[in-house]
Design a protein around this motif. Sequence first.
Motif, PDB file in Angstrom:
ATOM      1  N   UNK B 128       0.933  -1.209  -0.147  1.00 21.24           N
ATOM      2  CA  UNK B 128       0.431   0.364  -0.031  1.00 21.24           C
ATOM      3  C   UNK B 128       0.589   1.174   0.215  1.00 21.24           C
ATOM      4  N   UNK B 143       0.146  12.356 -10.002  1.00 21.78           N
ATOM      5  CA  UNK B 143      -1.070  13.002  -9.401  1.00 21.78           C
ATOM      6  C   UNK B 143      -1.373  11.499  -8.683  1.00 21.78           C
ATOM      7  N   UNK B 146       0.747  11.780  -5.046  1.00 18.35           N
ATOM      8  CA  UNK B 146       0.134  12.466  -4.216  1.00 18.35           C
ATOM      9  C   UNK B 146      -1.555  12.293  -3.446  1.00 18.35           C
ATOM     10  N   UNK B 147      -1.871  11.323  -4.094  1.00 17.35           N
ATOM     11  CA  UNK B 147      -3.684  10.904  -3.909  1.00 17.35           C
ATOM     12  C   UNK B 147      -3.802   9.759  -3.212  1.00 17.35           C
ATOM     13  N   UNK B 148      -2.340   9.182  -2.936  1.00 17.92           N
ATOM     14  CA  UNK B 148      -2.418   7.799  -2.491  1.00 17.92           C
ATOM     15  C   UNK B 148      -2.212   7.882  -0.810  1.00 17.92           C
ATOM     16  N   UNK B 149      -2.608   9.194   0.078  1.00 14.91           N
ATOM     17  CA  UNK B 149      -2.552   9.412   1.575  1.00 14.91           C
ATOM     18  C   UNK B 149      -1.103  10.181   2.087  1.00 14.91           C
ATOM     19  N   UNK B 150      -1.578  11.370   0.727  1.00 18.25           N
ATOM     20  CA  UNK B 150       0.267  11.406   1.646  1.00 18.25           C
ATOM     21  C   UNK B 150       0.609  12.006   2.779  1.00 18.25           C
ATOM     22  N   UNK B 151       0.720  11.744   3.461  1.00 22.59           N
ATOM     23  CA  UNK B 151       0.817  11.807   4.900  1.00 22.59           C
ATOM     24  C   UNK B 151       2.272  13.200   5.361  1.00 22.59           C
ATOM     25  N   UNK B 152       0.930  14.080   6.211  1.00 21.59           N
ATOM     26  CA  UNK B 152       1.733  15.085   7.056  1.00 21.59           C
ATOM     27  C   UNK B 152       2.295  15.374   6.378  1.00 21.59           C
TER      28      UNK B 152
END
Lengths: 475, 301
Positions: B128, B143, B146-152
Amino acid sequence: MLFNSFEFALFLPLSFLLYWFVFKKHLKAQNFFLLAISYLFYGWWDWRFLSLIAFSSLVDFIAGQQIEKSNTKARKKLFLWISICTNLGFLGFFKYFNFFTESFADMLNMVGMQTNPWSLNVILPVGISFYTFQTMSYTIDVYREQMKAEKDPIAFFAYVSFFPQLVAGPIERAVNLLPQFKIKREFSYEQGADGMRLILWGLFKKVVIADNCAIFVNEVFANYQTASGLELILGAVFFAFQIYGDFSGYSDIAIGTAKLFGFDLMTNFRTPYFSRDMAEFWRRWHISLSTWFRDYVYIPLGGSRVGKGRAVFNTFVIFVVSGFWHGANWTFIVWGALNAVYFLPLLLMGKNRKNTDTVAENRVLPNLRELWQMGSTFGLTCLAWVFFRSESVGDAWSYILQLFTLNHDFNVDLPYSIYLTLPIFIFLEWCFREKGIFRLKTINRINRYTIYFSIALCIFLLGRFNNQEFIYFQF
Amino acid sequence: MGRFLFKLSLFGTIFTILCGLYIYLFATNKSDTIYIKIISPKYCSFILGSSRASQGIEPLVLMKNLNLKHEIYNYAFTVNRAVWGPSHLKAIKKKLKKCDTSALFIIECNLWSFYSKSSKLNSFPEENAPPNSIVFPNIHPNFEYFSGGYDFPNLHLIIPSDGKENSYVNELGRMVITKKFDSTLIDQNIKTKMKTYANKFNSVIKDERRFKYLSETIAELSKYGEVFLVRMPVANEMLVLEEELAPKFDERMKAISNGRYINLKYLSNTYITTDGNHIQNKYVDSVTCIIADSVNIQLKR
């Protein structure tokens, strides 16, 4: 097909364009198209269960007509029971059969009679609890003469299988939804824009809040034996946000999607975590189910306008049945019973309708008393969620006992996006507590679009698109 | 309807353009090493493995010392992403340019990537996470990444540079650490790292699937060139822990690689690490030279 999946991202715009550009001229064509795409949507999981929903629709369609035609009360009752038994029969077989056989075997084992329970390897059809309740409401309403029986089979079948709310609600009443299938839908800009607002907000709740909380919650509940008190407290609190984001997010997307096709569905959540007591919480949480049980079980039992003992019994029944509706596990029954225990003192003191308005109405912030009331209600809710989330009652009990340990180590990875998004979410929920996301319509365009872009950006950057199922699909 | 579709398209288009432009301009100017590696073009030869290789093996030195025909790219990631399994093998294949049979593959074997928590033995958690989760790598702006749950914590990596970064990725994929480390900081880092690994030591068990997939990876890459396994030097404390966890690890690696195993654990006293795990930047070239020499010897050049 999940609302947060790539398939749905293709399915929705394609259906929308075909619906409004190809099938818009005739009501029958609109209904037929909705029926076809709803069956496609449902069949995407397992086409075999389409026969189940079609059979259930057919039985209720015929039962409704027969109830209306019948001259005698006994004959009306007969068809009502055929409908109820068919729906509850399906539900009982697919959802509760193994639970009852295993519980019965456990009971016999407890009194010393060794038995091996006979269980079936049945798959639970997605959304069965939702559509059976929806279709039962139709036959009951026809029986009560609150509505006429439907003559158009396409409209009726489309009503039962209407894809936005088919698998996880809101559980619509026939009196509200069915008449909407009888009027040709015209596209309204306002309704479409409201639909998109709800879809955007619902997606944020699901993929940003719920799915990020889920990472932490799954870790804590899987390893609760070794977790510290602080981790367990946070596990329960984050689960509260996970289940709210997951379920209310689904409802928002469902209501928004329905709006895109010209339908208005009932509100299912009204910022429940800002409730000041448990009675208010239950007026704001899963409204379509609570009102279903109120209208079709609680009031027929006599409601609260009976003796105190009977009122307590009725309340207990309604909460336990509601818990059992969620799943064939003792954890849900205990969860329901615990909520009854929370609710009963308010009922007995006549304070269950004390907070019918919105907290801090026309004010920016709550006062200290309201803050305390909201905090304590939220705390009680979280405690009950532990039973809801645990695998067994024993696990839940151990979790709660462990929760009070004085060990405050913190070794679980918390997705950092939660630190950023949860406070923003709580803040926005507070702002939306009276009018929901539609509050945004009252602010100026620049601010409004800034918020839309920010929400979309959060979904894009922080959302998790690993096709995490919605929790309520299992019910 | 026209107004609705127009506004919706406008919203979607502006959003996509703004995001795309932002990613295109800023996402590669800092140290999101994973993104930079994912969007790089395809290569024929690779350095694979964990962050020990990502920071510690310099492709340019290998190319110079081995006189390589093709450029070699450092496609190593962190130990929880570069784990030998089906998804990581797939990610490597997506980056692989099939040139001829003269490619070179240096696979760094981090012992910890062969051990998993017992609760994770029935799954491949790394699937994942990028690069393994990325269906379309080698594209910029990407894209999907970045759309795969880019973490803070990674958000700062795509905010315009302030010129004070502690690391960057060079053109052949090595993560160069520019931060200065004094002995106090190193001691402190080692202490923290050893605490983490001691916890890990108690919670992991040998994961046979990882050995099997390493063999599969070697078999796949062997079709295109020579494959060597490398064990990087670490701090003494780490080596002691690793030897206790897996005393026969080297024999296993030797067997899997058919003897093409470059074991640098004996240099653990020679090269100082920044945190017990990664050798300091100043030693990278000399460690890479040793690897190159070993390859030359084994290939009898």
